[in-house]
Design a protein around this motif. Sequence first.
Motif, short mmCIF file in Angstrom:
data_model
loop_
_atom_site.label_atom_id
_atom_site.label_comp_id
_atom_site.label_asym_id
_atom_site.label_seq_id
_atom_site.Cartn_x
_atom_site.Cartn_y
_atom_site.Cartn_z
N ASP A 12 18.55 31.71 16.10
CA ASP A 12 18.64 30.25 16.01
C ASP A 12 19.78 29.72 16.87
N ILE A 13 20.91 30.42 16.85
CA ILE A 13 22.05 30.00 17.67
C ILE A 13 21.69 30.04 19.15
N ILE A 14 20.99 31.08 19.56
CA ILE A 14 20.58 31.20 20.97
C ILE A 14 19.70 30.02 21.38
N TYR A 15 18.79 29.63 20.49
CA TYR A 15 17.95 28.46 20.77
C TYR A 15 18.79 27.19 20.78
N GLN A 16 19.73 27.07 19.83
CA GLN A 16 20.59 25.89 19.79
C GLN A 16 21.45 25.78 21.05
N LEU A 17 21.80 26.93 21.60
CA LEU A 17 22.58 26.95 22.84
C LEU A 17 21.73 26.66 24.06
N GLY A 18 20.41 26.66 23.89
CA GLY A 18 19.50 26.43 25.01
C GLY A 18 19.38 27.64 25.91
N LEU A 19 19.55 28.84 25.34
CA LEU A 19 19.53 30.07 26.14
C LEU A 19 18.33 30.96 25.80
N GLU A 20 17.29 30.37 25.23
CA GLU A 20 16.14 31.17 24.80
C GLU A 20 15.40 31.84 25.94
N GLU A 21 15.60 31.37 27.16
CA GLU A 21 14.92 31.99 28.31
C GLU A 21 15.35 33.44 28.51
N ILE A 126 29.22 31.68 17.24
CA ILE A 126 28.60 30.89 18.32
C ILE A 126 29.33 31.18 19.62
N ARG A 127 30.66 31.22 19.55
CA ARG A 127 31.45 31.53 20.75
C ARG A 127 31.18 32.97 21.21
N THR A 128 31.08 33.89 20.25
CA THR A 128 30.84 35.29 20.59
C THR A 128 29.52 35.47 21.32
N ILE A 129 28.47 34.83 20.81
CA ILE A 129 27.14 34.94 21.42
C ILE A 129 27.13 34.32 22.82
N ALA A 130 27.70 33.13 22.93
CA ALA A 130 27.73 32.45 24.24
C ALA A 130 28.56 33.24 25.25
N GLN A 135 28.05 32.26 28.89
CA GLN A 135 27.72 30.82 28.85
C GLN A 135 28.68 30.10 27.91
N GLU A 136 29.99 30.31 28.10
CA GLU A 136 30.99 29.76 27.19
C GLU A 136 30.93 28.24 27.05
N GLN A 140 30.94 25.43 23.68
CA GLN A 140 31.81 24.27 23.49
C GLN A 140 30.99 23.01 23.19
N ALA A 141 29.88 22.85 23.89
CA ALA A 141 29.02 21.68 23.68
C ALA A 141 28.37 21.71 22.30
#
Length: 255
Positions: A12-21, A126-130, A135-136, A140-141
Amino acid sequence: MKVCSFLPAATDIIYQLGLEEFLCGVTFECPSDKPKVVGSPLEGNNYSSGEIEKIVATSKAQGKSLYYIEEELLQELAPDIIFTQDVCEVCQIDTAYVQRAAHKLKKQPRIVPLLPKSLMDVYDNIRTIASAMEQETKAQALLAHLKKRTDAVAETLQRHNAPQRQVMLMEWIHPIYNCGHWIPDQIAQAVGVDLLANPSGYSVKIDWETIRQYDPEVLVVAPCGLSIERAIGEVAHLEALPGWPKMKAVKQQQE
């Protein structure tokens, strides 16, 4: 970069970050159309909470995992990173199991374990995953967006002089478990207090008489991993307990 997430929250965090690709594989419980790499005998079965408790106890006694990895699929996907968890071996596949499976791969992925205990730890995850996905700025966003949402809740409660409510959140129904880890922090943000909770720790079994004596104003039934429909279907077990109709939360329809 190819990433596998073996934890629904991380997915879910990955999707929230917009990194699902970058996501190439997930678990059977993840609400995603990505290939399901992790499965379980629990998959596709509508076991009751009591039945699941027995299956978990049996698995523990036999030293077996509740989850398995589709190793051929994992080999085919060849991820660069695998996000896993060390919070609860019952809720999801754990890091040790993933490491054993990953050791067999031709290309060794980076395994990033997540171990959130408090709500601040969840934000740090969230920071760890990004960061692992390089994609730090995305973190932040997202964190700024989440802070804006929680600040809005706090401001609304303050504006209406919302009183502190005595709460009890059940993480399991049969048997009853209290809540732990980051959930007490979330309750506190909503001007509630759960004196039966175990902040930053594991949820544990709690007897019904203790709950009756505590007599919360608000009773939240949130069994881990069950859908809302399945949870509602199991409330009948609670309704059959002695003294249920006399509970404050029940009389005030706050359950």
